[in-house]
Design a protein around this motif. Structure first.
Motif, PDB file in Angstrom:
ATOM      1  N   HIS A  35      -6.679  -0.569  -6.949  1.00  0.00           N
ATOM      2  CA  HIS A  35      -5.738   0.516  -7.140  1.00  0.00           C
ATOM      3  C   HIS A  35      -6.441   1.698  -7.805  1.00  0.00           C
ATOM      4  CE1 HIS A  35      -2.740  -2.537  -6.211  1.00  0.00           C
ATOM      5  NE2 HIS A  35      -3.268  -3.287  -7.169  1.00  0.00           N
ATOM      6  N   ARG A  62       5.869   4.374  -0.247  1.00  0.00           N
ATOM      7  CA  ARG A  62       6.964   4.449  -1.219  1.00  0.00           C
ATOM      8  C   ARG A  62       6.518   5.309  -2.400  1.00  0.00           C
ATOM      9  NH1 ARG A  62      10.718   0.216  -0.869  1.00  0.00           N
ATOM     10  NH2 ARG A  62      10.971  -0.327   1.333  1.00  0.00           N
ATOM     11  N   ARG A  63       7.439   6.106  -2.914  1.00  0.00           N
ATOM     12  CA  ARG A  63       7.140   6.955  -4.065  1.00  0.00           C
ATOM     13  C   ARG A  63       8.074   6.608  -5.208  1.00  0.00           C
ATOM     14  NH1 ARG A  63       6.681  13.581  -4.291  1.00  0.00           N
ATOM     15  NH2 ARG A  63       6.602  13.775  -6.554  1.00  0.00           N
ATOM     16  N   ILE A  64       7.482   6.412  -6.391  1.00  0.00           N
ATOM     17  CA  ILE A  64       8.255   6.164  -7.603  1.00  0.00           C
ATOM     18  C   ILE A  64       7.996   7.317  -8.560  1.00  0.00           C
ATOM     19  CG2 ILE A  64       8.781   4.531  -9.448  1.00  0.00           C
ATOM     20  CD1 ILE A  64       7.348   2.376  -7.817  1.00  0.00           C
ATOM     21  N   PRO A  94      11.275  -0.053  -5.141  1.00  0.00           N
ATOM     22  CA  PRO A  94      10.279   0.711  -4.367  1.00  0.00           C
ATOM     23  C   PRO A  94       8.857   0.174  -4.491  1.00  0.00           C
ATOM     24  CG  PRO A  94      10.966   1.935  -6.317  1.00  0.00           C
ATOM     25  CD  PRO A  94      11.870   0.756  -6.216  1.00  0.00           C
ATOM     26  N   ILE A  95       8.613  -0.767  -5.411  1.00  0.00           N
ATOM     27  CA  ILE A  95       7.273  -1.335  -5.526  1.00  0.00           C
ATOM     28  C   ILE A  95       6.957  -2.221  -4.326  1.00  0.00           C
ATOM     29  CG2 ILE A  95       7.916  -3.446  -6.742  1.00  0.00           C
ATOM     30  CD1 ILE A  95       4.851  -1.212  -7.472  1.00  0.00           C
ATOM     31  N   GLY A  97       6.197  -2.414  -0.951  1.00  0.00           N
ATOM     32  CA  GLY A  97       5.728  -1.564   0.136  1.00  0.00           C
ATOM     33  C   GLY A  97       4.236  -1.747   0.315  1.00  0.00           C
ATOM     34  N   ILE A 100       1.876   2.690  -2.514  1.00  0.00           N
ATOM     35  CA  ILE A 100       2.851   3.124  -3.507  1.00  0.00           C
ATOM     36  C   ILE A 100       2.275   4.288  -4.308  1.00  0.00           C
ATOM     37  CG2 ILE A 100       4.376   2.376  -5.365  1.00  0.00           C
ATOM     38  CD1 ILE A 100       4.667   0.772  -2.743  1.00  0.00           C
ATOM     39  N   ALA A 102       2.779   6.051  -7.662  1.00  0.00           N
ATOM     40  CA  ALA A 102       3.403   6.001  -8.984  1.00  0.00           C
ATOM     41  C   ALA A 102       3.175   7.348  -9.636  1.00  0.00           C
ATOM     42  CB  ALA A 102       2.803   4.866  -9.803  1.00  0.00           C
ATOM     43  N   PHE A 138      -1.505  -3.948  -0.021  1.00  0.00           N
ATOM     44  CA  PHE A 138      -0.720  -3.403  -1.123  1.00  0.00           C
ATOM     45  C   PHE A 138      -1.648  -2.556  -1.978  1.00  0.00           C
ATOM     46  CE2 PHE A 138       0.867  -3.959  -5.567  1.00  0.00           C
ATOM     47  CZ  PHE A 138       1.995  -3.165  -5.427  1.00  0.00           C
ATOM     48  N   VAL A 140      -1.672   0.729  -4.909  1.00  0.00           N
ATOM     49  CA  VAL A 140      -0.965   1.624  -5.821  1.00  0.00           C
ATOM     50  C   VAL A 140      -1.905   2.757  -6.216  1.00  0.00           C
ATOM     51  CG1 VAL A 140       0.145   1.868  -8.069  1.00  0.00           C
ATOM     52  CG2 VAL A 140       0.500  -0.214  -6.728  1.00  0.00           C
TER      53      VAL A 140
END
Length: 314
Positions: A35, A62-64, A94-95, A97, A100, A102, A138, A140
């Protein structure tokens, strides 16, 4: 497979002008299964970098947006009681996906930040005692603003350790910024790019990274760099063995990106500051003098003896 990786980078460059190194490092982290922490001031393209990467590999994006009132359940999901079935139903957050974003991760509380720990390390989330695996790939990519500190919470060491790389974007040059204006005048550049890689091909690339050869002397070199951080006088806390593993995996991915099936000491030298710097805690005296972790890592890389050996294609 080198041409597939180049296709991703070229696709990102259609959106991000003059950011090839950032694009390459982001792809390195993606291929290595790690990540990225992207740190820089607002408006330099951090969000656009993540979106263009996700669109290039046909990933579920996905966006957080992290805010002070965000709860852990807003990130990982929550079980809701269904009166019709008389059972609790899990609503994923939303995590769950592929890629991601963050955004402004340091704006939320440590309690909510910790909700990412299990997901980033184990690729799973645990809700009400039940563990749900996150489908691979996955990845992030978190962003934070290093200038504004009001209303922010510094990331704890355990959270920083989950990021394979820490990257800074930097401002574009004059010519690059003029080109940015030209491209943005008529349409949003990201809307004009298409996927160049499927998720299945990305998973195959990630598997190929694990097969990249790394000589024992290079592994020893990685460990010696890590050990040097633990005995340096300007460092209060050096890197852990997890950081050594991270540097090895990043070097394997970088070698594949460069079209090689073996790792060289140059790969390790180049990546060490990106992998190690954010994991270091400097002595208070060093911080007071304005010394940065990147400067200390640069000195360590110059000081530790590099293994010299003839490398050939295997």
């Amino acid at each position: 497979m080198h041409h597939q990786i180049e296709a991703i980078i070229q696709n990102i460059e259609k959106v991000m002008i003059g950011k090839k190194e950032v694009a390459e490092l982001s792809v390195v982290a993606l291929l290595a299964g790690g990540h990225v922490l992207l740190e820089d001031v607002p408006g330099v393209g951090k969000t656009m970098m993540v979106r263009s990467l996700a669109k290039s590999v046909s990933a579920e994006f996905r966006r957080i947006q992290f805010t002070p009132d965000l709860l852990p359940s807003d990130v990982v999901g929550v079980s809701i009681y269904n009166p019709k079935t008389l059972e609790f139903e899990f609503r994923p957050g939303p995590i769950i996906g592929n890629i991601i974003l963050a955004d402004e991760i340091n704006r939320t509380s440590p309690k909510t930040q910790s909700a990412l720990l299990e997901a980033m390390e184990e690729a799973s989330v645990t809700i009400d005692g039940e563990t749900l695996k996150i489908v691979k790939p996955f990845f992030v990519m978190a962003t934070q603003n290093p200038i504004e500190y009001e209303g922010t919470y510094p990331l704890p060491e355990a959270q920083l350790d989950r990021f394979l790389l820490k990257i800074k974007m930097g401002y574009p040059t004059l010519a690059e910024e003029v080109e940015v204006l030209r491209r943005a005048q008529s349409a949003q550049p990201i809307e004009q790019i298409d996927a160049v890689l499927s998720l299945e091909e990305l998973l195959a690339l990630q598997h190929e990274v694990q097969r990249v050869f790394i000589e024992d002397s290079v592994k020893t070199y990685i460990v010696e760099l890590a050990a040097a951080t633990r005995r340096d006088g300007q460092i209060y806390l050096g890197v852990s063995p997890r950081a050594s593993i991270a540097l090895m995996k990043a070097a394997q991915a970088y070698a594949l990106l460069k079209g090689r099936d073996f790792v060289t000491p140059d790969d390790v030298q180049y990546l060490a500051p990106f992998v190690f710097s954010h994991r270091l805690i400097l002595q208070p005296e060093a911080r007071y003098e304005g010394i940065t972790a990147e400067q200390v890592m640069g000195r360590i890389v110059e000081w530790v003896t590099v293994p010299v050996q003839r490398y050939s294609e295997r």
